[in-house]
Design a protein around this motif. Structure first.
Motif, PDB file in Angstrom:
ATOM      1  N   UNK A  85      18.135  -4.164 -18.912  1.00  0.00           N
ATOM      2  CA  UNK A  85      17.369  -3.631 -20.042  1.00  0.00           C
ATOM      3  C   UNK A  85      15.858  -3.715 -19.823  1.00  0.00           C
ATOM      4  N   UNK A  86      15.451  -4.257 -18.694  1.00  0.00           N
ATOM      5  CA  UNK A  86      14.034  -4.585 -18.538  1.00  0.00           C
ATOM      6  C   UNK A  86      13.327  -3.699 -17.512  1.00  0.00           C
ATOM      7  N   UNK A  87      13.657  -2.414 -17.482  1.00  0.00           N
ATOM      8  CA  UNK A  87      12.986  -1.498 -16.571  1.00  0.00           C
ATOM      9  C   UNK A  87      11.533  -1.292 -16.991  1.00  0.00           C
ATOM     10  N   UNK A  88      10.669  -1.124 -16.001  1.00  0.00           N
ATOM     11  CA  UNK A  88       9.250  -0.890 -16.296  1.00  0.00           C
ATOM     12  C   UNK A  88       8.740   0.273 -15.451  1.00  0.00           C
ATOM     13  N   UNK A  89       7.614   0.791 -15.832  1.00  0.00           N
ATOM     14  CA  UNK A  89       7.019   1.927 -15.127  1.00  0.00           C
ATOM     15  C   UNK A  89       6.465   1.497 -13.771  1.00  0.00           C
ATOM     16  N   UNK A  90       6.154   2.482 -12.953  1.00  0.00           N
ATOM     17  CA  UNK A  90       5.548   2.211 -11.647  1.00  0.00           C
ATOM     18  C   UNK A  90       4.213   1.490 -11.820  1.00  0.00           C
ATOM     19  N   UNK A  91       3.431   1.927 -12.779  1.00  0.00           N
ATOM     20  CA  UNK A  91       2.128   1.296 -13.012  1.00  0.00           C
ATOM     21  C   UNK A  91       2.287  -0.177 -13.369  1.00  0.00           C
ATOM     22  N   UNK A  92       3.230  -0.473 -14.267  1.00  0.00           N
ATOM     23  CA  UNK A  92       3.417  -1.858 -14.693  1.00  0.00           C
ATOM     24  C   UNK A  92       3.968  -2.726 -13.561  1.00  0.00           C
ATOM     25  N   UNK A  93       4.851  -2.183 -12.750  1.00  0.00           N
ATOM     26  CA  UNK A  93       5.400  -3.009 -11.668  1.00  0.00           C
ATOM     27  C   UNK A  93       4.325  -3.276 -10.614  1.00  0.00           C
ATOM     28  N   UNK A  94       3.416  -2.342 -10.402  1.00  0.00           N
ATOM     29  CA  UNK A  94       2.304  -2.592  -9.480  1.00  0.00           C
ATOM     30  C   UNK A  94       1.456  -3.763  -9.966  1.00  0.00           C
ATOM     31  N   UNK A  95       1.201  -3.799 -11.276  1.00  0.00           N
ATOM     32  CA  UNK A  95       0.438  -4.915 -11.835  1.00  0.00           C
ATOM     33  C   UNK A  95       1.185  -6.232 -11.639  1.00  0.00           C
ATOM     34  N   UNK A  96       2.507  -6.203 -11.839  1.00  0.00           N
ATOM     35  CA  UNK A  96       3.311  -7.419 -11.691  1.00  0.00           C
ATOM     36  C   UNK A  96       3.340  -7.894 -10.241  1.00  0.00           C
ATOM     37  N   UNK A 149       1.207 -10.309  -4.081  1.00  0.00           N
ATOM     38  CA  UNK A 149       0.593  -9.872  -2.822  1.00  0.00           C
ATOM     39  C   UNK A 149      -0.629 -10.735  -2.492  1.00  0.00           C
ATOM     40  N   UNK A 150      -1.418 -11.060  -3.517  1.00  0.00           N
ATOM     41  CA  UNK A 150      -2.594 -11.902  -3.299  1.00  0.00           C
ATOM     42  C   UNK A 150      -2.183 -13.304  -2.835  1.00  0.00           C
ATOM     43  N   UNK A 151      -1.006 -13.756  -3.289  1.00  0.00           N
ATOM     44  CA  UNK A 151      -0.492 -15.071  -2.886  1.00  0.00           C
ATOM     45  C   UNK A 151       0.333 -15.009  -1.609  1.00  0.00           C
ATOM     46  N   UNK A 152       0.365 -13.832  -0.979  1.00  0.00           N
ATOM     47  CA  UNK A 152       1.108 -13.607   0.267  1.00  0.00           C
ATOM     48  C   UNK A 152       2.594 -13.939   0.098  1.00  0.00           C
ATOM     49  N   UNK A 153       3.171 -13.349  -0.958  1.00  0.00           N
ATOM     50  CA  UNK A 153       4.597 -13.511  -1.232  1.00  0.00           C
ATOM     51  C   UNK A 153       5.243 -12.136  -1.385  1.00  0.00           C
ATOM     52  N   UNK A 162       0.824  -1.203   0.000  1.00  0.00           N
ATOM     53  CA  UNK A 162       0.000   0.000   0.000  1.00  0.00           C
ATOM     54  C   UNK A 162       0.863   1.259   0.000  1.00  0.00           C
ATOM     55  N   UNK A 163       1.994   1.229   0.709  1.00  0.00           N
ATOM     56  CA  UNK A 163       2.887   2.386   0.737  1.00  0.00           C
ATOM     57  C   UNK A 163       3.591   2.561  -0.609  1.00  0.00           C
ATOM     58  N   UNK A 164       3.906   1.446  -1.256  1.00  0.00           N
ATOM     59  CA  UNK A 164       4.590   1.507  -2.549  1.00  0.00           C
ATOM     60  C   UNK A 164       3.676   2.077  -3.637  1.00  0.00           C
ATOM     61  N   UNK A 165       2.367   2.043  -3.426  1.00  0.00           N
ATOM     62  CA  UNK A 165       1.426   2.614  -4.389  1.00  0.00           C
ATOM     63  C   UNK A 165       1.448   4.142  -4.388  1.00  0.00           C
ATOM     64  N   UNK A 166       2.143   4.752  -3.423  1.00  0.00           N
ATOM     65  CA  UNK A 166       2.124   6.202  -3.251  1.00  0.00           C
ATOM     66  C   UNK A 166       2.750   6.974  -4.392  1.00  0.00           C
ATOM     67  N   UNK A 167       2.401   8.256  -4.467  1.00  0.00           N
ATOM     68  CA  UNK A 167       2.841   9.121  -5.558  1.00  0.00           C
ATOM     69  C   UNK A 167       4.351   9.306  -5.583  1.00  0.00           C
ATOM     70  N   UNK A 168       5.020   9.174  -4.448  1.00  0.00           N
ATOM     71  CA  UNK A 168       6.456   9.385  -4.383  1.00  0.00           C
ATOM     72  C   UNK A 168       7.272   8.391  -5.190  1.00  0.00           C
ATOM     73  N   UNK A 169       6.665   7.296  -5.616  1.00  0.00           N
ATOM     74  CA  UNK A 169       7.377   6.260  -6.384  1.00  0.00           C
ATOM     75  C   UNK A 169       7.050   6.292  -7.878  1.00  0.00           C
ATOM     76  N   UNK A 170       6.134   7.146  -8.301  1.00  0.00           N
ATOM     77  CA  UNK A 170       5.612   7.063  -9.658  1.00  0.00           C
ATOM     78  C   UNK A 170       6.603   7.478 -10.738  1.00  0.00           C
TER      79      UNK A 170
END
Length: 271
Positions: free
Chosen positions: A230-241, A246-250, A202-210
């Motif tokens: 070479x495989x950097x992704x945006x904040x939005x994409x990493x949240x999806x990943x 998180x749902x699997x408690x990992x 929940x904290x990682x979802x914050x605007x400071x990481x976008x």
């Protein structure tokens, strides 16, 4: 199969010990100087657990030093059909001919200062293990094996008196402290083990990481320092990943690119 090249070997060697000298009733193994030029990459099954891969990295490191001679490793001690435990390494110190029973451990610990006792505060990313439990296992199980009748039988090829064997642990660790927390003295734990921070999803979802870019390393890559993958992704994409984990408690390690050659590593936890 996967090949762990010199960057993995150096990352392992350069990871600091969790404590220096003698603490918690256990002596820390003094890692010898390694000549990397004689070492080769380690090719192992991709499905092998990281802990077992690190054992093979250590074996590879022994090829690049002259202080210790490897006598045996992964010695399984059994009583009838029951496995009592395993002796990780039996070494001979070439400086004094002393035999050394050495246990190898590499851990990723999160400092959870919500727990009252400092010794209890180092826990695994998924809260399934902790430093106290590992120290108890070392003292009460792994270090007892050479003195059991079955352990003495295994070691009789090397010594008639197991009481003469030194016992040490090569206990390396990377520690992650709570996000934006002021530095805390960890004594007797080695402060140099701190390599990053941790925070809830929940904290990682914050605007400071976008505004930054991210990479989710494989479990093998956890021991490495972040680099310019070479495989950097945006904040939005990493949240999806991360969401499925998180749902699997990992809990998941993440690398963050904040600028050219400016990186951080941290854990996003589900709890």
């Amino acid at each position: 199969m996967v090949t762990l090249h010199s960057n993995f070997i150096k990352a392992f060697v350069q990871t600091p010990p969790l404590w220096l000298d003698h603490q918690f009733g256990i002596t820390q193994f003094a890692f010898p100087e390694i000549d990397y030029t004689v070492l080769k990459g380690v090719t192992l099954p991709a499905t092998m657990r990281l802990g077992h891969k690190i054992e093979h990295i250590f074996l590879n490191c022994l090829e690049g030093q002259t202080t210790y001679q490897l006598l045996a490793h992964s010695m399984v001690v059994r009583k009838e059909n029951r496995t009592l435990g395993e002796i990780d390494f039996l070494l001979k110190d070439n400086r004094d001919q002393q035999l050394v029973h050495m246990e190898l451990t590499f851990k990723f610990y999160l400092l959870n200062n919500r727990l009252e006792e400092p010794i209890d505060q180092l826990i695994g990313p998924n809260r399934k293990d902790n430093l106290v439990a590992k120290l108890e296992k070392l003292r009460n199980l792994q270090f007892r094996l050479p003195f059991l009748a079955e352990g003495k039988e295994q070691l009789k090829l090397y010594t008639r008196n197991t009481e003469e064997i030194k016992q040490e642990v090569c206990f390396k660790a990377q520690i992650f402290t709570p996000y934006q927390q002021n530095p805390t003295r960890l004594y007797p734990v080695n402060d140099h083990c701190v390599v990053g921070f941790w925070l809830p999803f929940e904290a990682f979802e914050g605007a400071g990481f976008k505004t930054y870019e991210y990479y989710v390393p494989t479990k093998d890559e956890w021991i490495l320092s972040p680099d310019n993958t070479k495989f950097w992704m945006s904040h939005f994409k990493v949240l999806l990943a991360l969401n499925i984990h998180m749902l699997q408690k990992r809990s998941v390690m993440v690398w963050m690119k904040k600028g050219e050659s400016v990186y951080e590593k941290f854990f996003v936890v589900w709890w």
